[in-house]
Motif scaffolding. Sequence first.
Motif, PDB file in Angstrom:
ATOM      1  N   PHE A 507       0.704  -1.292  -0.308  1.00  7.93           N
ATOM      2  CA  PHE A 507       0.063  -0.040  -0.279  1.00  7.93           C
ATOM      3  C   PHE A 507       0.794   1.301  -0.158  1.00  7.93           C
ATOM      4  CE2 PHE A 507       0.787  -1.569   4.515  1.00  7.93           C
ATOM      5  CZ  PHE A 507       1.018   0.100   4.987  1.00  7.93           C
ATOM      6  N   ASP A 508       0.611   2.613  -0.320  1.00  5.63           N
ATOM      7  CA  ASP A 508       1.200   3.932  -0.687  1.00  5.63           C
ATOM      8  C   ASP A 508      -0.211   4.344   0.748  1.00  5.63           C
ATOM      9  OD1 ASP A 508       3.060   3.468  -2.014  1.00  5.63           O
ATOM     10  OD2 ASP A 508       1.225   3.275  -3.842  1.00  5.63           O
ATOM     11  N   THR A 509       0.388   5.121   1.095  1.00  9.36           N
ATOM     12  CA  THR A 509      -0.555   6.381   2.347  1.00  9.36           C
ATOM     13  C   THR A 509      -0.262   7.958   1.546  1.00  9.36           C
ATOM     14  OG1 THR A 509       1.302   7.151   3.624  1.00  9.36           O
ATOM     15  CG2 THR A 509       0.048   4.797   3.988  1.00  9.36           C
ATOM     16  N   ASP A 510      -1.328   8.255   2.229  1.00  7.21           N
ATOM     17  CA  ASP A 510      -1.281   9.949   2.110  1.00  7.21           C
ATOM     18  C   ASP A 510      -0.352  10.580   3.305  1.00  7.21           C
ATOM     19  OD1 ASP A 510      -2.810   9.744   4.321  1.00  7.21           O
ATOM     20  OD2 ASP A 510      -4.549  10.715   3.531  1.00  7.21           O
ATOM     21  N   PHE A 511       0.117  10.259   3.841  1.00  3.62           N
ATOM     22  CA  PHE A 511       1.154  10.200   5.361  1.00  3.62           C
ATOM     23  C   PHE A 511       0.572  10.630   6.384  1.00  3.62           C
ATOM     24  CE2 PHE A 511       3.863  10.418   1.405  1.00  3.62           C
ATOM     25  CZ  PHE A 511       4.855   9.070   1.951  1.00  3.62           C
ATOM     26  N   ALA A 512      -1.079  10.234   6.211  1.00  5.99           N
ATOM     27  CA  ALA A 512      -2.213  11.202   7.356  1.00  5.99           C
ATOM     28  C   ALA A 512      -2.479  10.519   7.594  1.00  5.99           C
ATOM     29  CB  ALA A 512      -3.006  12.546   6.298  1.00  5.99           C
ATOM     30  N   SER A 513      -3.860   9.635   6.999  1.00  6.07           N
ATOM     31  CA  SER A 513      -4.635   8.985   7.574  1.00  6.07           C
ATOM     32  C   SER A 513      -5.257   7.299   6.834  1.00  6.07           C
ATOM     33  CB  SER A 513      -6.017   9.572   8.584  1.00  6.07           C
ATOM     34  OG  SER A 513      -6.780  10.638   7.026  1.00  6.07           O
ATOM     35  N   GLN A 514      -4.749   8.301   5.392  1.00  8.31           N
ATOM     36  CA  GLN A 514      -5.518   7.155   4.326  1.00  8.31           C
ATOM     37  C   GLN A 514      -4.578   6.449   3.573  1.00  8.31           C
ATOM     38  OE1 GLN A 514      -8.522   6.993   3.921  1.00  8.31           O
ATOM     39  NE2 GLN A 514      -9.617   8.226   5.805  1.00  8.31           N
ATOM     40  N   PHE A 515      -5.210   5.135   3.234  1.00  6.50           N
ATOM     41  CA  PHE A 515      -3.999   4.240   2.164  1.00  6.50           C
ATOM     42  C   PHE A 515      -4.468   4.511   1.059  1.00  6.50           C
ATOM     43  CE2 PHE A 515      -3.924   0.233   4.821  1.00  6.50           C
ATOM     44  CZ  PHE A 515      -2.563   0.877   6.062  1.00  6.50           C
ATOM     45  N   GLY A 535      -8.754   1.657   3.013  1.00  6.90           N
ATOM     46  CA  GLY A 535      -8.422   1.939   4.193  1.00  6.90           C
ATOM     47  C   GLY A 535      -8.252   3.636   5.218  1.00  6.90           C
ATOM     48  N   SER A 536      -8.309   3.001   6.948  1.00  8.95           N
ATOM     49  CA  SER A 536      -7.994   4.213   7.397  1.00  8.95           C
ATOM     50  C   SER A 536      -6.985   4.220   8.311  1.00  8.95           C
ATOM     51  CB  SER A 536      -8.575   5.344   7.732  1.00  8.95           C
ATOM     52  OG  SER A 536      -9.863   4.683   9.369  1.00  8.95           O
ATOM     53  N   TYR A 537      -5.460   4.291   8.606  1.00  8.52           N
ATOM     54  CA  TYR A 537      -5.200   4.401   9.938  1.00  8.52           C
ATOM     55  C   TYR A 537      -4.852   5.988  10.697  1.00  8.52           C
ATOM     56  CZ  TYR A 537      -0.909   6.912   7.461  1.00  8.52           C
ATOM     57  OH  TYR A 537      -0.551   7.732   6.943  1.00  8.52           O
ATOM     58  N   THR A 538      -3.772   5.162  11.700  1.00 16.64           N
ATOM     59  CA  THR A 538      -3.403   5.727  12.892  1.00 16.64           C
ATOM     60  C   THR A 538      -1.844   5.551  13.364  1.00 16.64           C
ATOM     61  OG1 THR A 538      -4.760   5.104  14.781  1.00 16.64           O
ATOM     62  CG2 THR A 538      -5.999   6.933  13.537  1.00 16.64           C
ATOM     63  N   GLN A 546      -3.177   1.315  14.176  1.00 21.76           N
ATOM     64  CA  GLN A 546      -4.539   0.281  13.935  1.00 21.76           C
ATOM     65  C   GLN A 546      -4.676   0.966  12.636  1.00 21.76           C
ATOM     66  OE1 GLN A 546      -6.765   1.326  16.732  1.00 21.76           O
ATOM     67  NE2 GLN A 546      -8.709  -0.131  16.390  1.00 21.76           N
ATOM     68  N   VAL A 547      -5.151  -0.135  11.703  1.00 22.34           N
ATOM     69  CA  VAL A 547      -5.303  -0.105  10.146  1.00 22.34           C
ATOM     70  C   VAL A 547      -6.793  -0.384  10.452  1.00 22.34           C
ATOM     71  CG1 VAL A 547      -5.582  -0.737   7.158  1.00 22.34           C
ATOM     72  CG2 VAL A 547      -3.564  -0.451   9.690  1.00 22.34           C
ATOM     73  N   THR A 548      -8.269   0.209   9.897  1.00 20.70           N
ATOM     74  CA  THR A 548      -9.736  -0.381   9.390  1.00 20.70           C
ATOM     75  C   THR A 548     -10.132  -0.283   7.996  1.00 20.70           C
ATOM     76  OG1 THR A 548     -10.109   0.518  11.854  1.00 20.70           O
ATOM     77  CG2 THR A 548     -11.708   0.253  10.731  1.00 20.70           C
TER      78      THR A 548
END
Length: 696
Positions: A507-515, A535-538, A546-548
Motif C-alpha cells: 500500500f501507499d499512504t497520504d502520510f496522514a490517515s488514508q491508504f 482503509g484508514s490508519y492512525t 491501527q488499520v481499519t
Amino acid sequence: MTGLLLPRISGSRDTCQTAAIYNGQFTYCEHHEYIDLNRGVNSLPKRVLLLLLILTALIWAGCGGNKSTTTAGVAITISPTTASVAGATTQQFTATVTGSTNTAVTWQVNGMTGGDATNGTISTTGLYTAPAVLPTTTTVAVSAVAQADTTKTAVAVVTLTAPAVTIAISPTSATVMAGAPQQFTPTVTVTGSTNNAVNWSVNGVPGGDAIHGTIDATGLYTAPASPPKSAITVTATSQANTAFSASAPVTLQFGNASLNGTYVFFVSQGDNSSGSGFAYRGGTLQADGAGHITAGVSDGNSGAGPFTGSTGIPLTGTYSVGADGRGTMILTDASGSHTFSFALTSSTRGQVIAFDSTAVTSGFIRFQDPAAVTAGVSGPFVFGMSGDNAGPAAAVGQLTFSGATITGTEDTNVNGSFTSGTAVTGSFVAAGGRGTASLNASQFVFYIVDASTLVLIDVDASGLRIAGTAFGQSSTPFSSALLGSSAFFVNGSAVSGNQPYALAARFDTDFASQFRGGVSDVNSGGTVTSPPLSGSYTVAANGRAQVTGSSNFIIWLASQKQGVVLQSDSTVVASGLLFQQQAGFQSVTGGYAFATAGANSAGTAPQAVDGRITVAGFGSLSGTEDVNTASAHVSQSLTGNLTISTNGRATGSIVSGSSVNYDFYFVSPDKFIMLSADPNTVLSGAAERQCSDCQF
C-alpha cells in the motif's frame, strides 16, 4: 674590497674608475684640489694618488685585512639539460664547474640531496635512477650544485615515462570455495626496465577487503566467507606502468567455512483450529567452519509439552554447506537427532526448515553478535509471536527492558477473540546470549541475536504458548507521517475448519490517515482472491498503528523501515512482518535464498520449502529446493517465471514436480515476499538475495 673615496673639499672634483685585484674588484677615485694660484698651491698629481691607493690595497691584503672570498666568477653547467627516463631505469648526468679549482658538485632531485624513493635517486657521480612506480607529477628536476659556490646551480628537467608493459595473470579465472586460498601468478615483460613487480587489488581495493576477499603481495587470494552482491575481480597492475594490468574474475561458492561462530536459530509450525498443530524451537549452535557443531543449547514447546532446562538443552551436531548455499545440519540432544535443511543468504543469516519426520517447522538462522551479548538487553522492543491457546493464538506489542524489569503492552488474537492494550509487566535475567523472563506470570526464554533482535520462546506447559521475534524500536516519536509505501504478509489459520490462511499486500499512504493504491492477495484454504486494500490508519507516538478497512490490522513499528503485524479480524488468527517498500524498479536479477511454509489447502498436511532460486533476465526462474511434506523429504530442481509491475507486485509460477502459481511482493531488489496463489497449497514466506553486503 671596496674602493677608497678620498675626502672632498670645496673647489675640488672626483673622477672614479674600477680595477681588479685578487679576482675581486675595487673602485678608486682621482681627487683634484684647486686652490687660488695667487695663494701658491698647485693641484696634487693624480698618478701619485693612484699609486698610494694601490699600495694601500696591497698592504691590507697582505695583512689579512678586508680579505675578499667572493666567487662571482664560478659557473656551472649540466649535461644533458633535458632527459626522458623510463621508470626504474637510469640516466647519467655530468656537471662542469669553471672559475674555481674546486670542481666538486652536490647532486639533488627536486631539491633533496641524493633524491628519494618517490621522485628518484641520484648518486654522487650523477647517475639518476627513476622510481619504479611513477609519482603523480612525472616531471622532476635534477640539480648540480657547485660546492665552490652553493649559489651556483645547474638544472636538468627530467620527464618520467612509463615503459611499455606486457602483463598476464594465471589462472585467467577461478572458482573458489568460501574461506579458501587461490594463488594468482603474473607474467610481466617491461620494455626498457627490469621492474617486473605488480600491485595486487581486489575490486579496485589494494590488498582487497573483508567483503570481496583479500590478496597479499605474492598474489595469494583468500576468499571471504560468503559471496558479495557484486562480482569479484582480482587485478595485477604493473608497477613500472600503472596503465597496464591484467584481471581474473573469481566465482565465489559457499562452503563449510560459510558457517563459523555462534548462531541463533528459530523454527516454528503454525497452529490449526483444533490446537494440535503448533511447535517451535530455538537456541544457539557453535559452528567451527569445518562441518562440526561443537556446542549449543535449545528450548522449545509443542502440543507434547515444553522441552527446556535452567540453561537450555545441550546439543552438538554436524553440518554441510553446498556451493549454492543450501545445506543440511543434524542437531543431537537428549531427545535424539533432528535434521534441518537450510539456504544461506550469507555467512551471517539464512532460511531454515525441519527436514525429518518431526514437526514441519520453518524459520531462520542468524549470526550472534558477541558485542550485543556482552552489552545485554536494554530499551524498547516490538514483538510478534504466534502459537497456541487451545487453538491458534498470536500477539504483537511493545516491551521495554530496563535493569531487571520489563514493562509493556500487547494486542492479542486468540481463536478470533481480539484484545487490545493489555499491560505487560515482568522481570528478566540474562546470562550470556540466553536469558529468562517472566511476563504476566508466563515463563519465557530469550536469545540475543544482536543489539536489535531477540528470539522469544514461551516454555509454559499450558495456557497461552507463543514464540517469535522482537526488534529494537527507534527512539524517534512515531506519527502517521512515518508510515508510507509498505509491503507486508501475515499467515496463520482460520478460526474454524482447520483451513490455513495467508495474505500478502502492499500500500501507499497520504502520510496522514488514508491508504492509497493498496492491493492484496489472499489464500484461504485454497480459495485465492485479490481484493483491493483500502482503509484508514492512525499511528500513535509509541509506534502502534491501527488499520481499519477491508481487513483490520494492528501494526507495531520498530522503525520507519520495519514492523510487526497482527490481523485483528474475528475469522482468522494471523501475524507477520511489514517492510518499507522501495519504488522505481521493474526488473531484478540474482540468486535468492527462500523459505515458505504452510499446509495443503485442507490443513491436514503441514508443508515447508526452502532453497535457492535464481532470477534471470526477463523474469525467468531456476534453482533447487528442499521440500518437507511430513511424509516425504525431497530435493528437486525448479523452474518458473515472474512478471513485475510498477508497484512491486509480481505474478508467476514455480514448477517443481508440479506447477504452482505465486504472487510476489518486492520490498526491494534484494528482498521479496512469496504467497502461493494455488488451490492445493497455502504457502507464504520471503526470499533474500544471497549477498554478504546487502541490508535487510
